[in-house]
Motif scaffolding. Sequence first.
Motif, short mmCIF file in Angstrom:
data_model
loop_
_atom_site.label_atom_id
_atom_site.label_comp_id
_atom_site.label_asym_id
_atom_site.label_seq_id
_atom_site.Cartn_x
_atom_site.Cartn_y
_atom_site.Cartn_z
N ASP A 157 7.26 -2.77 12.71
CA ASP A 157 5.99 -2.97 13.13
C ASP A 157 5.34 -3.42 11.79
O ASP A 157 5.57 -2.80 10.80
CB ASP A 157 5.40 -1.54 13.52
CG ASP A 157 6.01 -0.84 14.68
OD1 ASP A 157 5.99 -1.64 15.53
OD2 ASP A 157 6.37 0.32 14.99
N LEU A 158 4.62 -4.62 11.89
CA LEU A 158 3.93 -5.15 10.75
C LEU A 158 2.52 -4.58 10.52
O LEU A 158 1.92 -4.67 11.35
CB LEU A 158 3.93 -6.72 10.96
CG LEU A 158 5.52 -7.09 10.85
CD1 LEU A 158 5.65 -8.73 11.20
CD2 LEU A 158 6.00 -7.11 9.54
N ILE A 159 2.23 -4.35 9.38
CA ILE A 159 0.84 -3.88 9.23
C ILE A 159 0.09 -4.69 8.17
O ILE A 159 0.53 -4.89 6.86
CB ILE A 159 0.97 -2.47 8.45
CG1 ILE A 159 1.74 -1.63 9.41
CG2 ILE A 159 -0.66 -2.09 8.11
CD1 ILE A 159 1.57 -0.08 8.96
N LYS A 160 -0.81 -5.40 8.44
CA LYS A 160 -1.43 -6.64 7.81
C LYS A 160 -2.33 -5.87 6.54
O LYS A 160 -3.10 -5.09 7.05
CB LYS A 160 -2.26 -7.33 8.54
CG LYS A 160 -3.45 -8.39 7.83
CD LYS A 160 -2.75 -9.54 7.43
CE LYS A 160 -3.61 -10.47 6.87
NZ LYS A 160 -3.26 -11.70 6.30
N LEU A 161 -2.18 -6.25 5.40
CA LEU A 161 -2.71 -5.90 4.14
C LEU A 161 -3.40 -7.11 3.49
O LEU A 161 -2.64 -8.21 3.45
CB LEU A 161 -2.14 -4.90 3.19
CG LEU A 161 -1.60 -3.55 3.78
CD1 LEU A 161 -1.04 -2.76 2.65
CD2 LEU A 161 -3.00 -2.64 4.08
N TYR A 162 -4.42 -6.93 2.68
CA TYR A 162 -4.85 -8.05 1.84
C TYR A 162 -4.90 -7.93 0.44
O TYR A 162 -4.99 -8.88 -0.42
CB TYR A 162 -6.33 -8.09 2.25
CG TYR A 162 -6.69 -8.58 3.71
CD1 TYR A 162 -6.70 -9.96 4.02
CD2 TYR A 162 -6.81 -7.62 4.61
CE1 TYR A 162 -6.95 -10.46 5.28
CE2 TYR A 162 -7.10 -7.98 6.00
CZ TYR A 162 -7.16 -9.25 6.40
OH TYR A 162 -7.35 -9.82 7.66
N GLY A 163 -4.01 -6.86 -0.17
CA GLY A 163 -3.77 -6.83 -1.59
C GLY A 163 -3.04 -5.39 -1.80
O GLY A 163 -2.74 -4.62 -0.65
N SER A 164 -2.70 -5.25 -2.98
CA SER A 164 -2.06 -3.94 -3.54
C SER A 164 -1.07 -3.30 -2.25
O SER A 164 -1.10 -1.95 -2.16
CB SER A 164 -3.31 -2.84 -3.56
OG SER A 164 -4.16 -3.45 -4.68
N MET A 165 -0.13 -4.21 -1.91
CA MET A 165 0.97 -3.75 -1.03
C MET A 165 1.71 -2.63 -1.57
O MET A 165 2.28 -1.76 -0.83
CB MET A 165 1.73 -4.83 -0.74
CG MET A 165 1.31 -5.63 0.62
SD MET A 165 0.02 -6.91 0.11
CE MET A 165 0.95 -8.20 -0.54
N GLU A 166 1.78 -2.77 -2.88
CA GLU A 166 2.79 -1.56 -3.48
C GLU A 166 2.34 -0.22 -3.00
O GLU A 166 3.29 0.93 -3.38
CB GLU A 166 2.92 -1.75 -5.10
CG GLU A 166 3.25 -2.86 -5.48
CD GLU A 166 2.37 -4.33 -5.49
OE1 GLU A 166 1.24 -3.97 -5.15
OE2 GLU A 166 2.74 -5.32 -5.87
#
Length: 214
Positions: free
Chosen positions: A139-148
């Motif tokens: 399941d992919l969760i889209k983020l725009y930054g700070s993935m860590e």
Amino acid sequence: MTGITIALSKGRIFDETLPLLAAAGIVPAENPEHSRKLIIGSNRPEVRLVVVRASDVPTYVQYGAADLGIAGKDVLLEHGGAGLYQPLDLNIARCRMCVAAPTGFDYAFAVRRGARLRIATKYVATARAHFATKGVHVDLIKLYGSMELAPLVGLADAIVDLVSSGGTLKANNLAEVEEIMSISSRLIVNQAALKVKRDLLQPVIESFARAVKP
Ligand code: ATP
Ligand code: MG
């Protein structure tokens, strides 16, 4: 339009592009890091730079708002490359795209037993293709930054992100568990502009090609 517009992003791409521009006889009038201007002139009256978000560079070039641009392979894969000619790997802004997980998470074991994994990333298209090829359910969760941050607060099991030194991963108790691909930045050219403005664009492309470091 008889001039050339080049789309660039701030930060490492701009810094590493300066020597290539210089090789083509182009010196920006200002450093975008110290200027709020989004359109920057150069020593050559017919050449201007536009400073945009890294992920927006292909879009400006695709629609011809810029004739040339410099964009990471990561960004180009997500964009899809429509309307773009990609004549040169500039070998700058090198890093790798990888899967990273908390040091305590046995990623290989989870994959072997066919677990469904939650993956947070900015690179949804590339991640989807990678896990589909490997037959891993995600399941992919889209983020725009700070993935860590995502695995640390239970948003995801793992992330797909760019890594160079690994310092940010380490500082957040994450480790690289799989390399997806190596990344560098490419020169992109609007396909129509290349035909109509070939006399202006071809010399710039050739100068860049000669200046690329192996
Ligand atoms: P923004 O900060 O505007 O959201 P961004 O984070 O994608 O955009 P940068 O971090 O400047 O912008 O990254 C621009 C490009 O540089 C990326 O698309 C990638 O190709 C490359 N890049 C990103 N991270 C690294 C890294 N750690 N080392 C080398 N190159 C990198
Ligand atoms: Mg950034």
